[in-house]
Design a protein around this motif. Structure first.
Motif, mmCIF file in Angstrom:
data_model
loop_
_atom_site.group_PDB
_atom_site.id
_atom_site.type_symbol
_atom_site.label_atom_id
_atom_site.label_comp_id
_atom_site.label_asym_id
_atom_site.label_seq_id
_atom_site.Cartn_x
_atom_site.Cartn_y
_atom_site.Cartn_z
ATOM 1 N N ALA A 194 0.812 -1.221 0.000
ATOM 2 C CA ALA A 194 0.000 0.000 0.000
ATOM 3 C C ALA A 194 0.842 1.265 0.000
ATOM 4 O O ALA A 194 0.405 2.301 -0.524
ATOM 5 N N VAL A 195 2.030 1.231 0.587
ATOM 6 C CA VAL A 195 2.847 2.443 0.677
ATOM 7 C C VAL A 195 3.748 2.630 -0.544
ATOM 8 O O VAL A 195 4.394 3.674 -0.665
ATOM 9 N N PHE A 196 3.792 1.648 -1.442
ATOM 10 C CA PHE A 196 4.714 1.744 -2.586
ATOM 11 C C PHE A 196 4.353 2.859 -3.565
ATOM 12 O O PHE A 196 5.255 3.590 -4.019
ATOM 13 N N PRO A 197 3.082 3.034 -3.981
ATOM 14 C CA PRO A 197 2.805 4.101 -4.954
ATOM 15 C C PRO A 197 3.235 5.483 -4.479
ATOM 16 O O PRO A 197 3.815 6.261 -5.248
ATOM 17 N N ALA A 198 2.963 5.794 -3.203
ATOM 18 C CA ALA A 198 3.361 7.111 -2.685
ATOM 19 C C ALA A 198 4.876 7.249 -2.661
ATOM 20 O O ALA A 198 5.423 8.304 -3.033
ATOM 21 N N TYR A 199 5.581 6.195 -2.235
ATOM 22 C CA TYR A 199 7.040 6.243 -2.209
ATOM 23 C C TYR A 199 7.620 6.451 -3.605
ATOM 24 O O TYR A 199 8.486 7.293 -3.819
ATOM 25 N N MET A 200 7.140 5.664 -4.576
ATOM 26 C CA MET A 200 7.705 5.730 -5.915
ATOM 27 C C MET A 200 7.397 7.071 -6.578
ATOM 28 O O MET A 200 8.234 7.628 -7.301
ATOM 29 N N SER A 201 6.202 7.632 -6.348
ATOM 30 C CA SER A 201 5.873 8.935 -6.935
ATOM 31 C C SER A 201 6.763 10.036 -6.363
ATOM 32 O O SER A 201 7.209 10.933 -7.101
ATOM 33 N N LYS A 202 7.054 9.967 -5.060
ATOM 34 C CA LYS A 202 7.925 10.981 -4.455
ATOM 35 C C LYS A 202 9.350 10.872 -4.994
ATOM 36 O O LYS A 202 10.019 11.883 -5.227
ATOM 37 N N ILE A 203 9.818 9.637 -5.182
ATOM 38 C CA ILE A 203 11.165 9.457 -5.732
ATOM 39 C C ILE A 203 11.231 9.999 -7.159
ATOM 40 O O ILE A 203 12.200 10.642 -7.558
ATOM 41 N N PHE A 204 10.174 9.763 -7.945
ATOM 42 C CA PHE A 204 10.166 10.246 -9.325
ATOM 43 C C PHE A 204 10.173 11.773 -9.372
ATOM 44 O O PHE A 204 10.836 12.385 -10.228
ATOM 45 N N VAL A 205 9.442 12.407 -8.449
ATOM 46 C CA VAL A 205 9.427 13.871 -8.404
ATOM 47 C C VAL A 205 10.792 14.413 -7.997
ATOM 48 O O VAL A 205 11.280 15.415 -8.545
ATOM 49 N N LEU A 206 11.456 13.747 -7.030
ATOM 50 C CA LEU A 206 12.759 14.219 -6.562
ATOM 51 C C LEU A 206 13.830 14.074 -7.642
ATOM 52 O O LEU A 206 14.615 14.983 -7.896
ATOM 53 N N SER A 207 13.869 12.889 -8.287
ATOM 54 C CA SER A 207 14.913 12.634 -9.283
ATOM 55 C C SER A 207 14.476 11.488 -10.185
ATOM 56 O O SER A 207 14.424 10.332 -9.743
ATOM 57 N N PHE A 380 21.180 4.015 2.479
ATOM 58 C CA PHE A 380 20.930 5.295 3.140
ATOM 59 C C PHE A 380 22.244 6.011 3.458
ATOM 60 O O PHE A 380 22.386 7.215 3.264
ATOM 61 N N ALA A 381 23.215 5.241 3.985
ATOM 62 C CA ALA A 381 24.490 5.843 4.365
ATOM 63 C C ALA A 381 25.252 6.366 3.146
ATOM 64 O O ALA A 381 25.953 7.375 3.215
ATOM 65 N N ILE A 382 25.103 5.675 2.002
ATOM 66 C CA ILE A 382 25.822 6.104 0.797
ATOM 67 C C ILE A 382 25.133 7.290 0.143
ATOM 68 O O ILE A 382 25.789 8.248 -0.289
ATOM 69 N N LEU A 383 23.796 7.247 0.083
ATOM 70 C CA LEU A 383 23.066 8.308 -0.608
ATOM 71 C C LEU A 383 23.208 9.655 0.098
ATOM 72 O O LEU A 383 23.407 10.683 -0.526
ATOM 73 N N LYS A 384 23.048 9.616 1.428
ATOM 74 C CA LYS A 384 23.095 10.839 2.249
ATOM 75 C C LYS A 384 22.129 11.905 1.722
ATOM 76 O O LYS A 384 22.391 13.103 1.744
ATOM 77 N N ASP A 385 20.998 11.431 1.239
ATOM 78 C CA ASP A 385 19.957 12.321 0.732
ATOM 79 C C ASP A 385 18.700 12.068 1.550
ATOM 80 O O ASP A 385 18.072 11.021 1.399
ATOM 81 N N PRO A 386 18.317 12.981 2.440
ATOM 82 C CA PRO A 386 17.165 12.732 3.295
ATOM 83 C C PRO A 386 15.890 12.442 2.519
ATOM 84 O O PRO A 386 15.088 11.611 2.921
ATOM 85 N N GLY A 387 15.688 13.111 1.384
ATOM 86 C CA GLY A 387 14.470 12.872 0.627
ATOM 87 C C GLY A 387 14.419 11.466 0.071
ATOM 88 O O GLY A 387 13.409 10.781 0.144
#
Length: 427
Positions: A194-207, A380-387
Motif C-alpha cells: 500500500a505504501v509503494f505508490p506514494a514512495y515511488m511517486s515521491k522518488i520520481f518527483v525528486l529525481s 541510506f548511508a551512501i546516498l546521504k539524501d534525506p528525501g
C-alpha cells in the motif's frame, strides 16, 4: 503468473474466492485510512511527514502507513503476527502447549492465540495513544494530535484500535477459510504494497534518474530473493518394502525438503520489534541514556545500529530454526514409517545427520537475511539524501514479505487449478 490468474478467473469457484478475498482486502484498506474518533486529522497529516528514520519508516511500512496516522486499523496485523510467533515459541517451553500441538488440537492453540492478540492489542494501542498524547509519537510536531486528551476520549480511541485489531484478525481468518491463500499473510502483503505508490511517486518527483536506478535495483533484488527463497537441500529418503496382507507396500523414494532460508521473515520482524523498544523507552530514561539511544539506536545509518541489527537477525535465525525444525522428531517419523536416509542408519544417526545439514544451511540463510536487511541501511548511508532515504521502498523486510507471500499465494492458486483441471498423464 498472469496466465495462472487468468485461468483462475475463468473457473467459477476460484473466481468467487478471489473476488471474496479482494473485497475483504479493500475493506481492510478502508479501515486503515479511516481515522479513529477524537484524532485531529489535519494535524496528523501535517506532522506525519516529519517522522523519518529507520524506526519510523519500519513502523510505517509494517502498518501500511496506518499506525502513525492513528486510524481504526492502526495496529494492523502485527498483534496477531506477534501472538502467533510467541505461541510458537511457548510451545517449546510449555509442556501443555507442546502436547496440544502433537495431538493436533490446533483449535485450542488458535483460541489461546486470539486471547494473546487482544492482550497485545490493548498494550500496543495504549502505548501508541500515550505517545500521541505526550507528543512523542511524531517528533517535531508542535500541534496536538488528539482533539480531547481527557480520560474518556483516550479510552474510546484505545478501545477503537483494539476493536480494529480484532476485526483485522477476523478478516484474516475469513480469507484463510473462504478465500485464497493465508489471510494474515495477505493482509501483511497489502500493508507493505500500500505504501509503494506514494514512495515511488515521491522518488520520481525528486529525481527521475534515481527512480530508474531504484526500479532496476529493485527488480534485481526481487529476482535474487526469489532465487534464494526457492533454494532448498533435498535429503533423500528411501522406504523399505513391506508385506501388508497380500500386498507389497513401500519401496518408493522421496526426500525431506530443507530450505536455505528456513526461518523466513520471522528473525527480521523480531529484530525490528526489539530495536523499537529502546526508542519507546528513551523518554523514560535519563538525559544521557536518552541521548545515547537517539544517537545510536534511532538512526538506521549509524554503525552501532547496523551491527546490533545484523547480530540480532543472525541470532534469531539460529534460534527460530532450532525450535521449528526438530531433527529428532523428523528422524523418528521417518523411522516409524520404515524409511531411512541412504548411507545413514535410522534413529539417532539420522537425527545427527539432519542436525548437521540444518546447521550448514542456517549459516548462509542467516547471512542472507542479514545482508538483505542491511542493504537499505547501507544505501541510506551512501546516498546521504534525506528525501531519497525517506522514500526508499525496497527494504529487506518489504521485499521478503512481498516475494514470500506472492509465491505462496500463486502456488496455492496453481494447486487448486490442478485439482479442477487435471489433464492426466497422457495427452
Amino acid at each position: 503468473m498472469l496466465t495462472v490468474l487468468t485461468r483462475a478467473f475463468r473457473t467459477p469457484e476460484l473466481r468467487r474466492k478471489l473476488l471474496f478475498t479482494l473485497g475483504l482486502i479493500g475493506l481492510f484498506r478502508l479501515g486503515q485510512v479511516m481515522p479513529a474518533p477524537g484524532v485531529d486529522v489535519r494535524a496528523v497529516r501535517e506532522c506525519v511527514g516529519s517522522a523519518t528514520g529507520g524506526v519510523f519508516d519500519m513502523v510505517q511500512m509494517l502498518s501500511g502507513g496506518a499506525m502513525l496516522q492513528l486510524s481504526v486499523f492502526a495496529l494492523g496485523v502485527m498483534p496477531y503476527i506477534t501472538a502467533s510467533i510467541v505461541m510458537q515459541l511457548l510451545s517449546v517451553v510449555v509442556p501443555r502447549l507442546d502436547a496440544l500441538r502433537k495431538e493436533g488440537k490446533q483449535a485450542k492453540i488458535t483460541e489461546y492465540t486470539r486471547y494473546l492478540t487482544v492482550a497485545l492489542a490493548v498494550l500496543n494501542a495504549g502505548t501508541v495513544v500515550a505517545l500521541a498524547r505526550a507528543g512523542l509519537l511524531l517528533p517535531g510536531c508542535s500541534r496536538p494530535l488528539l482533539r480531547d486528551e481527557g480520560l474518556l476520549a483516550v479510552t474510546v480511541i484505545v478501545l477503537t484500535m483494539v476493536a480494529g485489531a480484532c476485526a483485522v484478525m477476523w478478516l484474516g481468518e475469513l480469507i484463510t477459510e473462504r478465500g485464497i491463500g493465508n489471510g494474515m499473510s495477505l493482509l501483511m502483503f497489502t500493508q507493505v504494497v500500500a505504501v509503494f505508490p506514494a514512495y515511488m511517486s515521491k522518488i520520481f518527483v525528486l529525481s527521475p534518474v534515481s527512480f530508474v536506478v531504484m526500479i532496476m535495483s529493485g527488480l534485481f533484488l526481487v529476482a535474487a530473493v526469489v532465487f534464494v527463497e526457492q533454494a532448498q537441500r533435498r535429503v533423500p529418503v528411501q522406504f523399505a518394502k513391506r508385506m501388508v496382507g497380500r500386498r507389497m507396500h513401500g519401496g518408493q523414494s522421496t526426500y525431506i525438503p530443507m530450505k536455505v532460508n528456513q526461518a523466513g521473515i520471522v528473525p527480521v520482524i523480531f529484530t525490528s520489534s526489539l530495536l523499537y523498544l529502546p526508542t519507546l523507552a528513551a523518554p523514560l530514561l535519563g538525559a544521557e541514556a536518552r541521548a545515547w539511544v537517539e544517537l545510536n539506536l534511532t538512526s538506521g545509518t549509524h554503525p552501532v545500529y547496523m551491527l546490533v541489527y545484523v547480530l540480532l537477525i543472525a541470532g534469531f535465525a539460529y534460534f527460530y530454526v532450532s525450535i521449528t525444525f526438530n531433527p529428532v522428531e523428523v528422524a523418528d517419523g521417518v523411522r516409524r514409517f520404515g524409511g531411512f536416509v541412504p548411507g545413514i542408519r535410522p534413529g539417532r544417526p539420522t537425527a545427527q545427520y539432519l542436525a548437521y545439514v540444518l546447521s550448514r544451511l542456517t549459516a548462509p540463510g542467516a547471512a542472507y537475511l542479514a545482508v538483505l536487511a542491511l542493504l537499505p541501511l547501507v544505501a541510506f548511508a551512501i546516498l546521504k539524501d534525506p528525501g531519497t532515504q525517506q522514500n526508499f521502498p525496497f527494504g529487506g523486510t518489504s521485499v521478503l514479505i512481498m516475494v514470500g507471500v506472492g509465491l505462496d499465494t500463486v502456488k496455492q492458486i496453481e494447486a487448486q487449478l490442478q485439482q479442477r483441471n487435471y489433464e492426466g498423464f497422457l495427452r
